[in-house]
Design a protein around this motif. Structure first.
Motif, PDB file in Angstrom:
ATOM      1  N   LEU A  92       0.837  -1.193   0.000  1.00 50.39           N
ATOM      2  CA  LEU A  92       0.000   0.000   0.000  1.00 50.39           C
ATOM      3  C   LEU A  92       0.869   1.240   0.000  1.00 50.39           C
ATOM      4  O   LEU A  92       2.055   1.194   0.349  1.00 50.39           O
ATOM      5  CB  LEU A  92      -0.878   0.034   1.260  1.00 50.39           C
ATOM      6  N   PRO A  93       0.299   2.391  -0.354  1.00 44.93           N
ATOM      7  CA  PRO A  93       1.015   3.655  -0.156  1.00 44.93           C
ATOM      8  C   PRO A  93       1.267   3.878   1.332  1.00 44.93           C
ATOM      9  O   PRO A  93       0.615   3.267   2.190  1.00 44.93           O
ATOM     10  CB  PRO A  93       0.045   4.707  -0.718  1.00 44.93           C
ATOM     11  N   GLU A 144      -4.425   2.183  -9.718  1.00 43.35           N
ATOM     12  CA  GLU A 144      -3.081   1.614  -9.810  1.00 43.35           C
ATOM     13  C   GLU A 144      -2.662   0.948  -8.496  1.00 43.35           C
ATOM     14  O   GLU A 144      -2.032  -0.120  -8.491  1.00 43.35           O
ATOM     15  CB  GLU A 144      -2.071   2.697 -10.190  1.00 43.35           C
ATOM     16  N   ASP A 145      -3.009   1.562  -7.375  1.00 48.48           N
ATOM     17  CA  ASP A 145      -2.660   0.975  -6.088  1.00 48.48           C
ATOM     18  C   ASP A 145      -3.499  -0.271  -5.802  1.00 48.48           C
ATOM     19  O   ASP A 145      -3.020  -1.220  -5.164  1.00 48.48           O
ATOM     20  CB  ASP A 145      -2.848   1.996  -4.972  1.00 48.48           C
ATOM     21  N   LEU A 146      -4.733  -0.275  -6.277  1.00 48.97           N
ATOM     22  CA  LEU A 146      -5.585  -1.454  -6.113  1.00 48.97           C
ATOM     23  C   LEU A 146      -5.058  -2.606  -6.968  1.00 48.97           C
ATOM     24  O   LEU A 146      -5.114  -3.774  -6.554  1.00 48.97           O
ATOM     25  CB  LEU A 146      -7.017  -1.100  -6.493  1.00 48.97           C
ATOM     26  N   VAL A 147      -4.534  -2.296  -8.141  1.00 48.15           N
ATOM     27  CA  VAL A 147      -3.912  -3.329  -8.974  1.00 48.15           C
ATOM     28  C   VAL A 147      -2.739  -3.971  -8.240  1.00 48.15           C
ATOM     29  O   VAL A 147      -2.571  -5.202  -8.270  1.00 48.15           O
ATOM     30  CB  VAL A 147      -3.446  -2.734 -10.315  1.00 48.15           C
ATOM     31  N   ALA A 148      -1.927  -3.165  -7.575  1.00 52.38           N
ATOM     32  CA  ALA A 148      -0.774  -3.699  -6.840  1.00 52.38           C
ATOM     33  C   ALA A 148      -1.236  -4.659  -5.749  1.00 52.38           C
ATOM     34  O   ALA A 148      -0.605  -5.702  -5.513  1.00 52.38           O
ATOM     35  CB  ALA A 148       0.041  -2.562  -6.241  1.00 52.38           C
ATOM     36  N   LEU A 182     -11.566  -7.949   1.161  1.00 52.17           N
ATOM     37  CA  LEU A 182     -10.641  -6.853   1.430  1.00 52.17           C
ATOM     38  C   LEU A 182     -10.338  -6.088   0.151  1.00 52.17           C
ATOM     39  O   LEU A 182     -10.322  -4.848   0.142  1.00 52.17           O
ATOM     40  CB  LEU A 182      -9.359  -7.408   2.039  1.00 52.17           C
ATOM     41  N   PHE A 183     -10.108  -6.793  -0.948  1.00 51.36           N
ATOM     42  CA  PHE A 183      -9.874  -6.133  -2.237  1.00 51.36           C
ATOM     43  C   PHE A 183     -11.039  -5.209  -2.571  1.00 51.36           C
ATOM     44  O   PHE A 183     -10.836  -4.058  -2.993  1.00 51.36           O
ATOM     45  CB  PHE A 183      -9.682  -7.184  -3.327  1.00 51.36           C
ATOM     46  N   CYS A 184     -12.252  -5.693  -2.357  1.00 51.84           N
ATOM     47  CA  CYS A 184     -13.431  -4.876  -2.636  1.00 51.84           C
ATOM     48  C   CYS A 184     -13.508  -3.672  -1.700  1.00 51.84           C
ATOM     49  O   CYS A 184     -13.818  -2.552  -2.126  1.00 51.84           O
ATOM     50  CB  CYS A 184     -14.694  -5.724  -2.520  1.00 51.84           C
ATOM     51  N   GLN A 185     -13.237  -3.875  -0.426  1.00 49.72           N
ATOM     52  CA  GLN A 185     -13.263  -2.764   0.530  1.00 49.72           C
ATOM     53  C   GLN A 185     -12.254  -1.684   0.145  1.00 49.72           C
ATOM     54  O   GLN A 185     -12.545  -0.483   0.231  1.00 49.72           O
ATOM     55  CB  GLN A 185     -12.953  -3.275   1.939  1.00 49.72           C
ATOM     56  N   LEU A 186     -11.076  -2.095  -0.280  1.00 50.81           N
ATOM     57  CA  LEU A 186     -10.022  -1.134  -0.602  1.00 50.81           C
ATOM     58  C   LEU A 186     -10.361  -0.300  -1.837  1.00 50.81           C
ATOM     59  O   LEU A 186      -9.792   0.783  -2.027  1.00 50.81           O
ATOM     60  CB  LEU A 186      -8.698  -1.863  -0.827  1.00 50.81           C
ATOM     61  N   SER A 187     -11.283  -0.789  -2.671  1.00 50.01           N
ATOM     62  CA  SER A 187     -11.646  -0.024  -3.865  1.00 50.01           C
ATOM     63  C   SER A 187     -12.292   1.305  -3.514  1.00 50.01           C
ATOM     64  O   SER A 187     -12.350   2.217  -4.347  1.00 50.01           O
ATOM     65  CB  SER A 187     -12.582  -0.842  -4.762  1.00 50.01           C
ATOM     66  N   GLY A 188     -12.770   1.445  -2.291  1.00 49.99           N
ATOM     67  CA  GLY A 188     -13.312   2.720  -1.851  1.00 49.99           C
ATOM     68  C   GLY A 188     -12.281   3.660  -1.285  1.00 49.99           C
ATOM     69  O   GLY A 188     -12.606   4.802  -0.945  1.00 49.99           O
TER      70      GLY A 188
END
Length: 328
Positions: free
Chosen positions: A98-99, A160-164, A149-155
């Motif tokens: 993550l950043p 680009e960070d979600l791809v990582a 978690l992937f879905c939650q992070l989309s918000g």
């Protein structure tokens, strides 16, 4: 004249404990108010000099991870049994790439719809009503499951960070101390989960999913690939073995354009801190070049300072090798 507080029992000197636990262990009300005890959360105490996992480290990432882990250990003591760490917190605990966190980033906790979410300073509680969300135990803590978690992070994250994050979830490392634990999810599992996701960030989740690829072994590699594809250049292969015309194994390339014999190599921190790895990479790049491959080396400093300039260098190498953009 102030008195030195009495020594804490061993079971309370190294980790957080609740006030109730302290009382049961023989600590009186006055001792529980001692100046040598931190109060990370209401009803929780911790020895002010309790060691953190990364005490003495010079790595800011390791230190931040240790501080977060210590805070979560303390918070767990006063969370309802059905609570689990979610969103950015779960991703950092996993850990996923993550950043850097903001100074005021909360600890995120999810609870079922029929449970009161925690309301504490520095904590963001979430009612989780998505029927597909579940909790999993990882490294001793309850975290939201990886596809949710992937879905939650989309918000929270840019595409680009979600791809990582997605790349890390589906990765099977070339070398791993625990190969049985990877990938954490398959592309099929991730795709099915995003398809049934209806929450905040749905569009972003689908866009990122379309760019997730097995093989990327670091966040910068993922970001570089997304930048390259987003600029209109052809999509490279990721971390594949490269051979010479004589069948000789030359090495594994980060981003590989076989048709045009172009490689883009990302030079991360290990090139600065690990002399043996740096020399090994130099020899590998020399083999590539001696067999007719163009190698574009992208340093961490250059990439995060000017991504467009780095992509232009890759484009120049492709054009020199005969690539031309398709005309619309």
């Amino acid at each position: 004249m102030s008195r030195t507080p009495s020594e804490l029992p061993p079971e309370f000197s190294k980790s957080a404990f609740t006030v109730a636990q302290g009382r049961t262990g023989g600590l009186g009300a006055k001792r529980l108010r001692g100046g040598d005890l931190d109060r990370p959360y209401k009803g929780v105490r911790r020895a002010a000099d309790a060691p953190a996992e990364a005490d003495g480290t010079n790595d800011p990432y390791q230190y931040a991870a240790a501080v977060l882990g210590q805070a979560c250990d303390a918070l767990e003591l006063v969370l309802p049994p059905s609570a689990f760490f979610s969103h950015l917190t779960a991703a950092r605990l996993w850990p996923l790439p993550l950043p850097q966190p903001a100074d005021d980033e909360s600890i995120h906790v999810g609870v079922p719809a029929d449970v009161q979410p925690p309301r504490r300073v520095g904590v963001t509680g979430h009612h989780v009503s998505d029927p597909w969300t579940r909790s999993v135990r990882r490294q001793g803590r309850l975290l939201v499951d990886p596809t949710s978690l992937f879905c939650q992070l989309s918000g929270f994250l840019q595409v680009e960070d979600l791809v990582a994050v997605g790349d890390a979830l589906v990765l099977v490392p070339r070398f791993s101390d625990d190969p049985g634990d990877r990938p954490w999810v398959t592309m099929t599992e991730l795709t099915e989960r995003v398809d049934c996701f209806r929450g905040r960030g749905k569009t972003r989740a689908k866009a990122a999913l379309g760019l997730v690829r097995p093989g990327a072994e670091s966040r910068p590699e993922s970001l570089l690939r997304v930048a390259v594809v987003g600029s209109g250049l052809p999509e490279p292969l990721v971390n594949v073995d490269v051979y010479g015309d004589d069948g000789m194994f030359l090495g594994c390339g980060d981003l590989v354009y076989e048709e045009w014999r172009v490689l883009a190599e990302y030079d991360g921190d290990h090139h600065r801190s690990d002399t043996r790895q740096y020399e090994k990479d130099i020899r590998r790049i020399e083999r590539f070049r001696s067999h007719g491959w163009q190698v574009v080396r992208i340093t961490k400093t250059a990439f995060f300072a000017d991504r467009r300039a780095c992509v232009e260098r890759i484009e120049s190498a492709l054009r020199a090798s005969g690539w031309r953009p398709l005309r619309s």
